[in-house]
Design an enzyme around this catalytic site. Structure first.
Site, mmCIF file in Angstrom:
data_model
loop_
_atom_site.group_PDB
_atom_site.id
_atom_site.type_symbol
_atom_site.label_atom_id
_atom_site.label_comp_id
_atom_site.label_asym_id
_atom_site.label_seq_id
_atom_site.Cartn_x
_atom_site.Cartn_y
_atom_site.Cartn_z
ATOM 1 N N SER A 6 -4.588 -35.307 34.729
ATOM 2 C CA SER A 6 -3.026 -35.663 34.700
ATOM 3 C C SER A 6 -3.629 -37.460 34.177
ATOM 4 O O SER A 6 -3.121 -38.262 35.293
ATOM 5 C CB SER A 6 -1.683 -35.571 35.146
ATOM 6 O OG SER A 6 -1.029 -36.282 34.542
ATOM 7 N N HIS A 31 -4.391 -33.997 30.501
ATOM 8 C CA HIS A 31 -3.070 -33.742 30.945
ATOM 9 C C HIS A 31 -2.249 -34.634 30.917
ATOM 10 O O HIS A 31 -2.600 -36.059 30.694
ATOM 11 C CB HIS A 31 -2.698 -33.052 32.215
ATOM 12 C CG HIS A 31 -1.136 -32.272 32.828
ATOM 13 N ND1 HIS A 31 -0.931 -31.140 31.975
ATOM 14 C CD2 HIS A 31 -0.396 -32.548 32.890
ATOM 15 C CE1 HIS A 31 0.446 -31.104 32.373
ATOM 16 N NE2 HIS A 31 0.840 -32.177 32.622
ATOM 17 N N ASP A 33 1.336 -36.047 31.111
ATOM 18 C CA ASP A 33 3.417 -35.916 30.781
ATOM 19 C C ASP A 33 3.749 -37.020 30.123
ATOM 20 O O ASP A 33 3.703 -38.139 30.698
ATOM 21 C CB ASP A 33 3.079 -36.444 32.516
ATOM 22 C CG ASP A 33 2.815 -35.687 33.176
ATOM 23 O OD1 ASP A 33 2.932 -33.927 33.559
ATOM 24 O OD2 ASP A 33 1.988 -35.809 33.323
ATOM 25 N N MET A 35 7.232 -38.055 29.192
ATOM 26 C CA MET A 35 9.292 -37.881 29.668
ATOM 27 C C MET A 35 9.921 -39.065 28.725
ATOM 28 O O MET A 35 9.670 -40.206 27.866
ATOM 29 C CB MET A 35 9.080 -38.912 31.119
ATOM 30 C CG MET A 35 7.598 -38.262 32.101
ATOM 31 S SD MET A 35 7.695 -38.273 33.829
ATOM 32 C CE MET A 35 7.138 -37.817 34.542
ATOM 33 N N HIS A 66 2.386 -32.154 28.161
ATOM 34 C CA HIS A 66 3.909 -31.581 28.897
ATOM 35 C C HIS A 66 4.522 -32.076 28.412
ATOM 36 O O HIS A 66 4.956 -33.071 28.867
ATOM 37 C CB HIS A 66 3.353 -31.706 30.548
ATOM 38 C CG HIS A 66 4.296 -31.393 31.295
ATOM 39 N ND1 HIS A 66 4.335 -31.423 32.605
ATOM 40 C CD2 HIS A 66 5.550 -30.527 31.115
ATOM 41 C CE1 HIS A 66 4.840 -30.947 33.422
ATOM 42 N NE2 HIS A 66 6.472 -30.111 31.799
ATOM 43 N N MET A 68 8.540 -33.204 29.326
ATOM 44 C CA MET A 68 9.235 -32.796 29.653
ATOM 45 C C MET A 68 10.713 -34.407 29.065
ATOM 46 O O MET A 68 10.795 -35.212 29.347
ATOM 47 C CB MET A 68 9.296 -33.467 31.145
ATOM 48 C CG MET A 68 8.029 -32.623 31.913
ATOM 49 S SD MET A 68 7.190 -33.529 33.073
ATOM 50 C CE MET A 68 6.443 -33.928 32.462
ATOM 51 N N MET A 137 5.608 -25.233 37.711
ATOM 52 C CA MET A 137 5.883 -27.194 38.961
ATOM 53 C C MET A 137 6.268 -27.115 39.663
ATOM 54 O O MET A 137 6.767 -25.832 40.247
ATOM 55 C CB MET A 137 7.172 -27.306 38.127
ATOM 56 C CG MET A 137 6.998 -28.132 36.173
ATOM 57 S SD MET A 137 5.832 -29.000 35.672
ATOM 58 C CE MET A 137 6.115 -30.241 37.370
ATOM 59 N N ASP A 175 0.681 -27.311 38.236
ATOM 60 C CA ASP A 175 0.923 -28.922 37.795
ATOM 61 C C ASP A 175 1.933 -29.497 39.658
ATOM 62 O O ASP A 175 3.432 -29.489 39.475
ATOM 63 C CB ASP A 175 1.490 -29.201 36.844
ATOM 64 C CG ASP A 175 1.830 -30.536 36.428
ATOM 65 O OD1 ASP A 175 1.440 -31.494 37.116
ATOM 66 O OD2 ASP A 175 2.477 -31.169 35.351
HETATM 67 C C1 DX5 Z 1 5.063 -34.288 36.692
HETATM 68 C C2 DX5 Z 1 4.327 -34.067 36.068
HETATM 69 C C3 DX5 Z 1 2.869 -34.240 36.948
HETATM 70 C C4 DX5 Z 1 2.287 -35.623 37.378
HETATM 71 C C5 DX5 Z 1 1.370 -34.694 38.656
HETATM 72 O O1 DX5 Z 1 6.319 -34.970 36.422
HETATM 73 O O2 DX5 Z 1 4.420 -33.263 35.319
HETATM 74 O O3 DX5 Z 1 1.512 -33.661 35.570
HETATM 75 O O4 DX5 Z 1 1.713 -36.384 36.549
HETATM 76 O O5 DX5 Z 1 0.996 -35.905 39.796
HETATM 77 P P1 DX5 Z 1 0.564 -35.675 41.270
HETATM 78 O O6 DX5 Z 1 -1.624 -34.558 40.911
HETATM 79 O O7 DX5 Z 1 -0.092 -36.645 41.485
HETATM 80 O O8 DX5 Z 1 1.548 -34.576 41.918
HETATM 81 ZN ZN ZN Z 2 3.255 -32.683 33.841
#
Ligand code: DX5
Ligand code: ZN
Length: 223
Positions: A6, A31, A33, A35, A66, A68, A137, A175
């Site tokens: 990620s 990956h 993320d 947000m 991903h 969010m 998740m 994840d």
């Molecule tokens: C959380 C994200 C994850 C995050 C994982 O909201 O969706 O993808 O980056 O990070 P680690 O591996 O540090 O928990």
């Molecule tokens: Zn993620």
């Protein structure tokens, strides 16, 4: 087993180079993320970051996005244009999930669905035959570096059973909070795509390549 580092935990000032370190160490997915400050409190990346990773996609890397975000359907076209390979949406953000999944596929991406730790798996039951990826998740979305929620292992096992029951070959991704010391447990439960942020890109103790090697060793040792 696919490792999907990620980039949330990567050094954003040298994103392509840092991501490339993971790719050079043998990972085939990244990956991303996204947000929006609404579905989760934090704001991270938009389509331009996916676009910045196109040189890697051109070399065959899968860009696993991903989302969010609330109302993800408003942004899907932009992510498709930016070169996302997979778009994964949250069931909690999609009242018309079937329509959203169809839109993702019409835009030429693979369709993923995910759910928060407290959302029951049954929310996916009807859409399962239509998806390319299911993401479990294992932390509450919104930040990297959180602790793995232990009940997630049983959720992965039950999701694996649901996929097998309908003969689906969709990826089963996990994840949040995955480290070399718990990766074997989630793989044994049936996950075949592992997201790891801090455990890959945090280089305070080891390099990215050594961090990735630690995941390989963890799986090799359990086999
Ligand atoms: C959380 C994200 C994850 C995050 C994982 O909201 O969706 O993808 O980056 O990070 P680690 O591996 O540090 O928990
Ligand atoms: Zn993620």
């Amino acid at each position: 087993m696919i490792l999907a580092p990620s980039i949330l935990a990567a050094d954003i000032a040298r994103l392509e180079a840092h991501a490339r370190a993971a790719v050079d160490a043998g990972t085939k997915w990244l990956h991303i993320d996204v947000m929006d400050g609404h579905f989760v409190p934090v704001i991270t990346f938009g389509p331009h970051v996916v676009e910045a990773l196109q040189p890697l996609r051109a070399e065959g890397v899968v860009l696993d996005v991903h989302l969010m975000v609330e109302q993800p359907e408003r942004h899907l076209e932009a992510f498709a244009r930016a070169g996302a390979s997979i778009a994964t949406v949250h069931v909690e953000a999609c009242p018309h999930l079937h329509r959203t999944v169809e839109l993702i596929k019409d835009l030429g991406m693979q369709a993923g669905v995910t759910l928060n730790p407290a959302t029951p798996l049954v929310m996916l039951e009807e859409i399962l035959p239509d998806v390319d990826l299911v993401l479990i998740m294992s932390v509450n979305p919104g930040a990297g570096g959180q602790a793995f929620i232990p009940q997630s292992t049983s959720k992965i096992r039950r999701a694996r059973r649901m996929l097998n029951a309908i003969g689906s070959h969709a990826y089963l991704e996990v994840d949040g909070g995955i480290k070399p010391d718990n990766v074997a447990e989630v793989v044994a439960a049936g996950a075949n795509v592992i997201v790891a942020g801090s455990a890959v890109f945090d280089e305070r103790e080891r390099s990215v390549a050594e961090n990735i090697e630690a995941f390989r060793q963890a799986l090799y040792l359990q086999a």
